[in-house]
Design an enzyme around this catalytic site. Structure first.
Site, PDB file in Angstrom:
ATOM      1  N   GLY A 595       0.834  -1.200   0.000  1.00 50.07           N
ATOM      2  CA  GLY A 595       0.000   0.000   0.000  1.00 50.07           C
ATOM      3  C   GLY A 595       0.864   1.243   0.000  1.00 50.07           C
ATOM      4  O   GLY A 595       2.096   1.178  -0.004  1.00 50.07           O
ATOM      5  N   GLU A 596       0.200   2.411   0.013  1.00 53.22           N
ATOM      6  CA  GLU A 596       0.940   3.662  -0.008  1.00 53.22           C
ATOM      7  C   GLU A 596       0.103   4.778   0.571  1.00 53.22           C
ATOM      8  O   GLU A 596      -1.126   4.690   0.668  1.00 53.22           O
ATOM      9  CB  GLU A 596       1.352   4.005  -1.436  1.00 53.22           C
ATOM     10  CG  GLU A 596       0.185   4.181  -2.407  1.00 53.22           C
ATOM     11  CD  GLU A 596       0.656   4.435  -3.817  1.00 53.22           C
ATOM     12  OE1 GLU A 596       1.709   5.074  -3.972  1.00 53.22           O
ATOM     13  OE2 GLU A 596      -0.029   3.999  -4.756  1.00 53.22           O
ATOM     14  N   LYS A 633       8.003  -0.118   5.947  1.00 51.64           N
ATOM     15  CA  LYS A 633       7.428   1.196   5.699  1.00 51.64           C
ATOM     16  C   LYS A 633       8.556   2.132   5.296  1.00 51.64           C
ATOM     17  O   LYS A 633       9.542   2.273   6.025  1.00 51.64           O
ATOM     18  CB  LYS A 633       6.730   1.720   6.958  1.00 51.64           C
ATOM     19  CG  LYS A 633       5.510   0.915   7.380  1.00 51.64           C
ATOM     20  CD  LYS A 633       4.810   1.575   8.560  1.00 51.64           C
ATOM     21  CE  LYS A 633       3.593   0.807   8.991  1.00 51.64           C
ATOM     22  NZ  LYS A 633       2.882   1.473  10.103  1.00 51.64           N
ATOM     23  N   ASP A 737      -8.138   1.824  14.393  1.00 54.08           N
ATOM     24  CA  ASP A 737      -8.496   1.118  13.156  1.00 54.08           C
ATOM     25  C   ASP A 737      -8.465  -0.391  13.393  1.00 54.08           C
ATOM     26  O   ASP A 737      -7.944  -1.142  12.583  1.00 54.08           O
ATOM     27  CB  ASP A 737      -7.551   1.511  12.022  1.00 54.08           C
ATOM     28  CG  ASP A 737      -8.060   1.053  10.657  1.00 54.08           C
ATOM     29  OD1 ASP A 737      -9.255   0.715  10.559  1.00 54.08           O
ATOM     30  OD2 ASP A 737      -7.274   1.020   9.699  1.00 54.08           O
TER      31      ASP A 737
END
Length: 882
Positions: A595-596, A633, A737
């Site tokens: 992801g980004e 990351k 989350d």
């Protein structure tokens, strides 16, 4: 009464078992296990004999490891791999891999198209519901990519056509998933659907948008579409089961006066062979308040062969019109065992509009007079399991396409008896559950009784409270007429593009005053005047809430979530503040981008020699010098100074976490740019994907080697998540989350809570994007988080309740799947008003009643009434070893 309920359930069972279910029709069709023979797999070309089409089997590495077309694939090429499934099949999923060949190959297709044919002559191109024909393929040579077909297709022959933008070499391994198409229907013809423009409501387009035949002179010819896709329309035809489609999408509908004076809709149905038809089931809308009713009668003619004429004797059936219940329903039309290969039916209008969402047929074989469907037909999933089970036991399984292979009537008798006995036992169990639930509810207090009885009964006995529940949903969705609308209820929670912060939303709520906020807070900082408690001063007794300016931003620079913690001073952050060791970045081998975000990315990498680098006490298993998977990351080169500071702050936050159920920071690469942090990554991936690919453990799953989990496994997972969250709460960390997509698993089903879900495109539909702000997981968020911007451990407890709900539904459904994002936000307003109109998630069938009651406590409107994570852990732990 019990007898009425008994009869009602029988009617529901016969209706439900007559329709294919795409969500459960997901069985491997035989590429990997060899049930599809080599002769049934062909290709337009092959590079070598050892890369022929017979080697295109998922997870197999015979030959040179895959099918590879000859030469370099050019953008204009149409090379294909073709699979003959042997019979008509309801195809729902396609899985692909590249050529790995025991680490000697690195060819794969980054994208592909799918063509299909029911007869091997006429080929059709698959398109998704938005009209796109190209599917995303593989990003490396070894990982499989699973693509759901929305819509599914009915076919016998399948072609996979790799697509490339540059000249390159491609190779493919494939598995196809679905179940047999026993209806035998190969085409239907009908008038085109029409637009409905009701005053005061959105325009409904009632066309057949997935029809794969010919559109000519305002009629549909020679194809199949939404009437055979297994998706049943809702009671309100303006609502849909799919995301991002228009109102009326699930229905094909016609207006009476638009078809001349004839007063009927004529449809023709063609089948794969001659059959003895017992009945036809038509799912029809009946929202009579808007001029929509089921058909008043239907007349059907029969043709034994396509070249023959229509027989003079017809079947006429008149329906019983219902002006009291607006629910959509199946209408079963008896066809009296008439033999035919083609049917023509005229459906006569009972009102201005007539709408169908599904049509299915029950029939027998004309040679042996046996039924392929009966009143108690198995769901596709059950039918496939029983067929596989019989084949394992050495029983002959007939091929419906081969009349000579059909067994006599007597061969089906034991199965039919078994079906009837099973249904009777299920009904007895359901009646027992009703009585037991009524007894328990008498003991509980009045409010708890209403909640538990409503949530538990709705899912166990769908029809008992379906009308009342759908009435509540209908009034909530604003489908009632303005004249009957509650004057105290307003749709004030729609988030428009101008929404920038919670203050704007509070301005839309006159009743959201300071006194109301204070009462919602349930407390304050040791201040005597609770009426002065502002939204950012509210806190739970065990979990203080920090002002938004003091919280790390919700979405980190890499697009992943960020824990909410007390403010950290970033000006003094240096390499000395980072306890993690510096890892040689050249030993990180890129495998996949997970992801980004705006200034960073999350990569899946192999870290060579990492266990040895970390030394004793490493959280990673010893791999004897082999590389392990890690999540990296990475800050991009164009990141701002603020993003760089946030990234260093995230490293410092992660370095403080040390718990067996929390993803750990392993090491960093910060001596030079780009800055990187390396965290654990479990080889089994995330819990959402893991559970959605499994069924609950049973005798049939063992017999057919179907991936499964036990109830004990689900409880063990729940305890681990509560343990990890208990640890975060002890540090006053707020996750913000928590969901199954953010829980990773290893081979021993050990769970580690992570934060990658927000950055992954796979779960983009789980987040609601607000202009000018980060995306929000609103379906998991507590009402005070959405309305007040208030994130605490108590709001994490709310999300934990939703996560438990996901686990016990095996992640087969998104929370509040019947509500749009805007309606989910509206529902939070009902929690604030607390007038008893808020909608809760239903009780999953797998969930014990005591556990669902625990979920309901997590969703308490008043924050102090929610349990702590310590209490949740203590409540869940005893269930594991029961």
């Amino acid at each position: 009464t019990i007898m009425h309920l008994f009869l009602l359930l029988i009617l529901q069972a016969t209706a439900a078992f007559g329709q294919i279910d795409p969500a459960h029709c997901r069985y491997a069709l035989g590429m990997e296990d060899g049930r599809i023979k080599d002769d049934d797999i062909t290709a337009s070309s092959q590079w070598y004999e050892t890369t022929g089409p017979q080697y295109a089997r998922l997870n197999r590495e015979e030959g040179d490891g895959a099918w590879c077309p000859e030469g370099q694939l050019e953008p204009s090429d149409s090379q294909y791999l073709q699979v003959d499934l042997g019979r008509l099949t309801f195809l729902t999923v396609v899985g692909t891999q590249g050529r790995y060949a025991r680490n000697s190959g690195n060819e794969f297709a980054r994208a592909y198209r799918l063509n299909y044919s029911r007869d091997g002559l006429l080929w059709k191109s698959w398109r998704n519901r938005l009209g796109n024909t190209v599917m995303e393929g593989n990003k490396n040579a070894y990982a499989s990519v699973i693509n759901d077909l929305h819509p599914p297709v009915i076919t016998r022959y399948v072609r996979l056509i790799p697509v490339t933008k540059l000249s390159t070499t491609v190779c493919m391994r494939v598995e196809l998933y679905g179940c047999p198409w026993d209806d035998g229907l190969i085409t239907y013809s009908a008038p085109e659907g029409q637009l409905m423009m009701p005053p005061g409501y959105p325009i409904a387009s009632l066309n057949d948008s997935t029809y794969d035949g010919v559109h000519e002179r305002r009629r549909l010819f020679g194809g199949l579409g939404q009437l055979t896709d297994g998706v049943i329309g809702l009671d309100d035809f303006l609502l849909t089961r799919q995301y991002h489609v228009w109102p009326g999408y699930d229905y094909l509908g016609w207006r009476n006066d638009s078809l001349g004076t004839q007063g009927y809709v004529e449809m023709e149905f063609v089948f794969d062979r001659q059959r003895n038809f017992t009945s036809m089931k038509v799912h029809s809308n009946n929202m009579f308040a808007r001029g929509v009713k089921i058909f008043s009668s239907v007349t059907c003619w029969f043709k034994p062969r396509l070249i023959a004429g229509w027989e003079a004797e017809s079947v006429v059936f008149k329906t019983v019109l219902d002006d009291r219940n607006p629910s959509a329903r199946y209408v079963t039309v008896p066809l009296n065992r008439r033999a035919a290969k083609s049917l023509r039916c005229r459906f006569y209008f009972a009102d201005v509009w007539m709408m169908f969402s599904e049509i299915s047929f029950q029939s027998g074989n004309t040679h042996t007079h046996t039924h392929t469907h009966t009143s108690f037909t198995f769901l596709p999933k059950q039918k496939n399991e029983i067929t596989s089970y019989l084949s394992l036991r050495g029983h002959h399984t007939p091929d419906p396409d081969d009349p000579a292979s059909d067994p006599p009537d007597d061969g089906n008798t034991p199965i039919l008896i078994g079906c009837l006995v099973t249904i009777i036992l299920l009904l007895v169990i359901i009646i027992f559950l009703i009585l037991w639930c009524q007894y328990v509810c008498k003991v509980l207090e009045k409010v708890r009784r209403k909640r538990v009885l409503l949530r538990f009964s709705v899912r166990v006995l769908v029809l008992v409270l379906s009308y009342r529940t759908m009435t509540t949903l209908t009034s909530f969705r604003g489908t009632q007429s303005p004249a009957n609308a509650d004057p105290h209820y307003e749709r004030v929670f729609l988030l428009d593009p101008q929404y920038q912060n919670p203050a704007v939303l509070r301005n839309k709520l006159p009743e959201l005053s300071q006194s109301a906020e204070a009462s919602a807070c349930g407390g304050g900082y040791a201040e005597p005047d609770v009426t002065q408690c502002t939204p950012h001063q509210c806190f739970h007794s065990n979990a203080p809430h920090y002002a938004e300016t003091d919280i790390v931003r919700l979405q980190g620079v890499t697009g992943s979530n960020m824990y909410a913690v007390p403010a950290l001073t970033v000006d003094s952050l240096t390499r000395k503040d980072i306890s993690a060791a510096e890892f040689p970045r050249q030993q990180l081998i890129f495998r996949e981008k997970l992801g980004e975000g705006q200034f960073g990315e999350v990569h899946l990498c192999e870290a060579e020699g990492l266990p040895e680098f970390l030394g004793e006490g490493s959280p990673l298993p010893d791999r004897d010098g082999h590389s392990v998977l890690v999540a990296v990351k990475q800050l991009r080169a164009d990141a701002t100074s603020q993003a760089r500071n946030d990234f260093l702050k995230e490293i410092k936050i992660m370095s403080r976490l040390n718990d067996p159920n929390i993803i750990r920071l392993l090491c960093v690469c910060v001596s030079s740019d780009p800055l990187c942090m390396v965290t654990e990554y479990m080889e089994n991936g995330d819990l959402n994907m893991f559970l959605s690919q499994r069924e609950i453990e049973s005798t049939l799953t063992h017999a057919n080697n179907i991936p499964s989990v036990s109830l004990s496994d689900l409880l063990h997972m729940s305890v681990q998540i509560s343990s990890g969250m208990k640890y975060l709460a002890s540090l006053n960390f707020v996750h913000r989350d928590l969901a199954t997509r953010n829980c990773l698993l290893d081979r021993r089903l050990t769970i580690k809570i992570a934060d990658f879900g927000m950055s992954r495109n796979l779960y983009s539909s789980d987040y609601y994007r607000i202009q000018g702000r980060a995306v929000l997981p609103i379906r998991w968020m507590a009402w005070e988080s959405i309305l007040l911007g208030k994130f605490t451990t108590a709001s994490d407890v709310w999300a934990f309740g939703v996560t438990l709900w996901e686990i016990f539904t095996l992640c087969k459904e998104q929370p509040y799947s019947l509500l749009s994002d805007e309606q989910v936000i509206e529902n939070t307003g009902e929690f604030f008003r607390n007038q008893g109109r808020q909608i809760f998630l239903y009780a999953p069938p797998l969930c014990p009643p005591s556990l669902f009651e625990l979920m309901m406590r997590c969703w308490s409107r008043d924050i102090p009434n929610r349990p702590s994570f310590e209490g949740l852990y203590q409540a869940l732990r005893p269930h594991v070893n029961q």
